[in-house]
Design a protein around this motif. Structure first.
Motif, PDB file in Angstrom:
ATOM      1  N   ARG A  65       0.812  -1.224   0.000  1.00 18.05           N
ATOM      2  CA  ARG A  65       0.000   0.000   0.000  1.00 18.05           C
ATOM      3  C   ARG A  65       0.840   1.266   0.000  1.00 18.05           C
ATOM      4  N   GLY A  66       1.988   1.231   0.672  1.00 16.31           N
ATOM      5  CA  GLY A  66       2.836   2.417   0.703  1.00 16.31           C
ATOM      6  C   GLY A  66       3.180   2.852   2.117  1.00 16.31           C
ATOM      7  N   THR A  67       3.621   4.097   2.250  1.00 13.12           N
ATOM      8  CA  THR A  67       4.047   4.666   3.531  1.00 13.12           C
ATOM      9  C   THR A  67       3.065   5.756   3.940  1.00 13.12           C
ATOM     10  N   PHE A  68       2.693   5.751   5.236  1.00 13.75           N
ATOM     11  CA  PHE A  68       1.673   6.661   5.738  1.00 13.75           C
ATOM     12  C   PHE A  68       2.192   7.446   6.941  1.00 13.75           C
ATOM     13  N   CYS A  69       1.655   8.650   7.104  1.00 11.95           N
ATOM     14  CA  CYS A  69       1.979   9.467   8.282  1.00 11.95           C
ATOM     15  C   CYS A  69       1.379   8.814   9.523  1.00 11.95           C
ATOM     16  N   SER A  70       2.182   8.731  10.572  1.00  9.61           N
ATOM     17  CA  SER A  70       1.770   8.041  11.793  1.00  9.61           C
ATOM     18  C   SER A  70       0.576   8.717  12.461  1.00  9.61           C
ATOM     19  N   GLU A  71      -0.285   7.887  13.032  1.00  6.35           N
ATOM     20  CA  GLU A  71      -1.423   8.407  13.791  1.00  6.35           C
ATOM     21  C   GLU A  71      -0.961   9.093  15.075  1.00  6.35           C
ATOM     22  N   MET A  72       0.299   8.848  15.458  1.00  8.01           N
ATOM     23  CA  MET A  72       0.823   9.521  16.650  1.00  8.01           C
ATOM     24  C   MET A  72       0.857  11.028  16.471  1.00  8.01           C
ATOM     25  N   MET A  73       0.824  11.459  15.197  1.00  8.67           N
ATOM     26  CA  MET A  73       0.858  12.890  14.938  1.00  8.67           C
ATOM     27  C   MET A  73      -0.525  13.533  15.049  1.00  8.67           C
ATOM     28  N   ARG A  74      -1.545  12.705  15.328  1.00 11.42           N
ATOM     29  CA  ARG A  74      -2.893  13.239  15.525  1.00 11.42           C
ATOM     30  C   ARG A  74      -3.054  13.580  17.002  1.00 11.42           C
ATOM     31  N   HIS A  75      -3.332  14.830  17.311  1.00 16.79           N
ATOM     32  CA  HIS A  75      -3.314  15.276  18.709  1.00 16.79           C
ATOM     33  C   HIS A  75      -4.697  15.237  19.347  1.00 16.79           C
ATOM     34  N   ASN A  76      -4.749  14.542  20.458  1.00 16.88           N
ATOM     35  CA  ASN A  76      -5.945  14.504  21.286  1.00 16.88           C
ATOM     36  C   ASN A  76      -5.964  15.754  22.154  1.00 16.88           C
ATOM     37  N   LYS A  77      -7.030  16.535  22.107  1.00 12.91           N
ATOM     38  CA  LYS A  77      -7.078  17.813  22.822  1.00 12.91           C
ATOM     39  C   LYS A  77      -7.375  17.654  24.305  1.00 12.91           C
ATOM     40  N   ASN A  78      -7.615  16.428  24.742  1.00 12.47           N
ATOM     41  CA  ASN A  78      -7.940  16.226  26.152  1.00 12.47           C
ATOM     42  C   ASN A  78      -7.176  15.022  26.693  1.00 12.47           C
ATOM     43  N   SER A  79      -5.869  15.087  26.544  1.00 10.56           N
ATOM     44  CA  SER A  79      -5.031  13.958  26.944  1.00 10.56           C
ATOM     45  C   SER A  79      -4.726  13.942  28.429  1.00 10.56           C
ATOM     46  N   LYS A  80      -4.878  15.098  29.072  1.00 12.10           N
ATOM     47  CA  LYS A  80      -4.526  15.272  30.490  1.00 12.10           C
ATOM     48  C   LYS A  80      -3.018  15.107  30.721  1.00 12.10           C
ATOM     49  N   ASN A  81      -2.231  15.354  29.666  1.00  8.56           N
ATOM     50  CA  ASN A  81      -0.772  15.336  29.772  1.00  8.56           C
ATOM     51  C   ASN A  81      -0.228  16.747  29.577  1.00  8.56           C
ATOM     52  N   ILE A  82       0.659  17.159  30.462  1.00 10.01           N
ATOM     53  CA  ILE A  82       1.350  18.445  30.340  1.00 10.01           C
ATOM     54  C   ILE A  82       2.853  18.165  30.273  1.00 10.01           C
ATOM     55  N   ALA A  83       3.518  18.759  29.292  1.00  6.12           N
ATOM     56  CA  ALA A  83       4.969  18.626  29.193  1.00  6.12           C
ATOM     57  C   ALA A  83       5.646  19.772  29.938  1.00  6.12           C
ATOM     58  N   VAL A  84       6.700  19.443  30.661  1.00  5.49           N
ATOM     59  CA  VAL A  84       7.500  20.447  31.378  1.00  5.49           C
ATOM     60  C   VAL A  84       8.945  20.288  30.926  1.00  5.49           C
ATOM     61  N   ILE A  85       9.487  21.341  30.306  1.00  2.00           N
ATOM     62  CA  ILE A  85      10.863  21.332  29.817  1.00  2.00           C
ATOM     63  C   ILE A  85      11.676  22.309  30.655  1.00  2.00           C
ATOM     64  N   THR A  86      12.657  21.804  31.381  1.00  2.00           N
ATOM     65  CA  THR A  86      13.524  22.680  32.180  1.00  2.00           C
ATOM     66  C   THR A  86      14.978  22.458  31.779  1.00  2.00           C
ATOM     67  N   THR A  87      15.819  23.418  32.146  1.00  2.00           N
ATOM     68  CA  THR A  87      17.229  23.299  31.792  1.00  2.00           C
ATOM     69  C   THR A  87      17.925  22.225  32.623  1.00  2.00           C
ATOM     70  N   TYR A  88      17.546  22.125  33.890  1.00  2.00           N
ATOM     71  CA  TYR A  88      18.114  21.106  34.775  1.00  2.00           C
ATOM     72  C   TYR A  88      16.987  20.541  35.639  1.00  2.00           C
ATOM     73  N   LEU A  89      17.240  19.382  36.247  1.00  2.00           N
ATOM     74  CA  LEU A  89      16.197  18.730  37.035  1.00  2.00           C
ATOM     75  C   LEU A  89      16.540  18.568  38.507  1.00  2.00           C
ATOM     76  N   SER A  90      17.728  18.077  38.782  1.00  2.00           N
ATOM     77  CA  SER A  90      17.981  17.505  40.103  1.00  2.00           C
ATOM     78  C   SER A  90      18.783  18.377  41.061  1.00  2.00           C
ATOM     79  N   ASP A  91      19.153  19.575  40.636  1.00  2.00           N
ATOM     80  CA  ASP A  91      19.950  20.375  41.553  1.00  2.00           C
ATOM     81  C   ASP A  91      19.458  21.818  41.613  1.00  2.00           C
ATOM     82  N   TYR A  92      20.026  22.546  42.562  1.00  2.00           N
ATOM     83  CA  TYR A  92      19.771  23.966  42.755  1.00  2.00           C
ATOM     84  C   TYR A  92      18.286  24.246  42.975  1.00  2.00           C
ATOM     85  N   ILE A  93      17.677  25.207  42.286  1.00  2.00           N
ATOM     86  CA  ILE A  93      16.294  25.598  42.560  1.00  2.00           C
ATOM     87  C   ILE A  93      15.275  24.765  41.779  1.00  2.00           C
ATOM     88  N   PHE A  94      15.718  23.956  40.827  1.00  4.57           N
ATOM     89  CA  PHE A  94      14.797  23.332  39.881  1.00  4.57           C
ATOM     90  C   PHE A  94      13.831  22.325  40.508  1.00  4.57           C
TER      91      PHE A  94
END
Length: 363
Positions: A65-94
């Protein structure tokens, strides 16, 4: 090398089209023959590019059939997941900032996807690319090297296209300065610590600042303003700049050199970029036989555990670590529920407060 560049360029081009929605989830990609003709490359080169995209989860192949774009790229608007991106995790004020974020999001039934960039632009870009393949409702971002021109603004624009809100904390990129953010007024913070030293009689004040983030630039700006108000000439020989990569060695080494040559460039006090830097400076001065505050007064910034537990408790600027995290989470939840929140309620600047301890003395 030429073949590698060709398949890599095709892979990057197709990935960009998937990320920006030009190729949608479930949509069939052009055939190998069509891609070969369009890009003027061999089918083997096309196959190599598609295999990389398949390995990374952007596409999948169906035999016959061919190659298809992954369904993972379809975004659910109510996933209840929040991403948090920080510079560091385990030390200082983070950890405490993350704790504040987690407390609010957990109370509202959200889960956190935690990412750590180590203050690297390339890692931040990879984190965003990965998150764009997942179901997330929003993102809290501490930008990496926020003073430097951001080359991956397009990834934030894709978040906008997907209606995924994001909030910057502790810094922001110049190109995205009007996007929702929560910052400490670092200019005023730098001003307050410098003004405090001036009020104690100090006029020869060294400043040590981080060059590649907006906090360092703003704290330096406040330092300069306090000197100017007091009629003290700004001396570039009394300013030490450092970068993320040399933060553990450069301030220490240069401070030792300055301490050993105080007759050439005299100073009685140091305004440090943050508490971590202040501790390094204290160590450097001790190596040169100087004590704090008897010989040199030192200020920190952030009111971290280092400030209170340091050998000489540091005068510093309070950083509402957990509160900042809570505010960021609360603002993001507002944006998820209502994308048209007024700008003056999404661009939040926290007033700094001086915390006086024993690392400064009157001269």
């Amino acid at each position: 090398m030429e073949k590698k560049l060709k398949y890599y360029d095709l892979m990057e081009d197709l990935r960009a089209k998937i990320l920006n929605g030009e190729i949608r989830p479930g949509e069939k990609l052009p055939s190998e023959n069509e891609l070969s003709a369009e890009y003027n490359i061999s089918r083997q080169t096309v196959r190599k590019a598609l295999q990389i995209l398949q390995d990374e989860g952007y596409v999948y192949a169906e035999h016959g059939r061919g190659t298809f774009c992954s369904e993972m790229m379809r975004h659910n608007k109510n996933s209840k997941n929040i991403a948090v991106i920080t510079t560091y995790l385990s030390d200082y004020i983070f950890p405490r900032v993350i704790e504040g974020i987690d407390r609010v999001l957990t109370e509202h039934g959200y889960s956190i996807l935690l990412k750590n960039t180590r203050n690297s632009r390339s890692i931040e870009a990879r984190c965003l690319e990965e998150l764009l393949q997942k179901d997330i409702d929003g993102v809290i971002v501490e930008p990496s090297k926020s003073q430097i021109f951001c080359k991956h603004v397009n990834l934030y624009e894709i978040l906008d296209q997907y209606d995924i809100p994001y909030v910057f904390i502790q810094g922001k990129y110049a190109q995205l300065k009007n996007k929702p953010h929560i910052l400490l007024d670092d200019c005023k913070g730098g001003y307050l610590v410098t003004q405090h030293l001036i009020s104690l009689g100090h006029r020869d004040i060294v400043g040590v600042f981080k060059a590649d983030d907006i906090q360092g630039q703003q704290r330096h700006k406040g330092y300069v303003r306090a000197l100017q108000e007091a009629g003290i000439n700004y001396d570039p020989d009394k300013v030490i700049w450092f970068h993320t990569e040399d933060r553990k060695t450069h301030p220490y080494q240069l401070m030792r050199q300055m301490a050993a040559n105080r007759k050439e460039v005299p100073f009685t006090a140091v305004v440090a970029y943050n508490d971590q830097t202040a501790v390094k400076i204290l160590q450097a001065l001790e190596e040169e036989g100087l004590t704090c505050p008897d010989d040199i007064s030192i200020t920190g910034y952030d009111n971290s555990y280092l400030a209170s537990s340091c050998k000489v408790p540091l005068t510093t600027i309070a950083h509402p670590q957990e509160k900042l995290g809570e505010m960021a989470a609360e603002l993001l939840l507002q944006l998820i529920q209502n994308s048209s929140v007024e700008r003056d309620k999404t661009n939040i600047v926290i007033e700094p407060e001086l915390v006086v301890r024993s690392s400064c003395r009157t001269i």
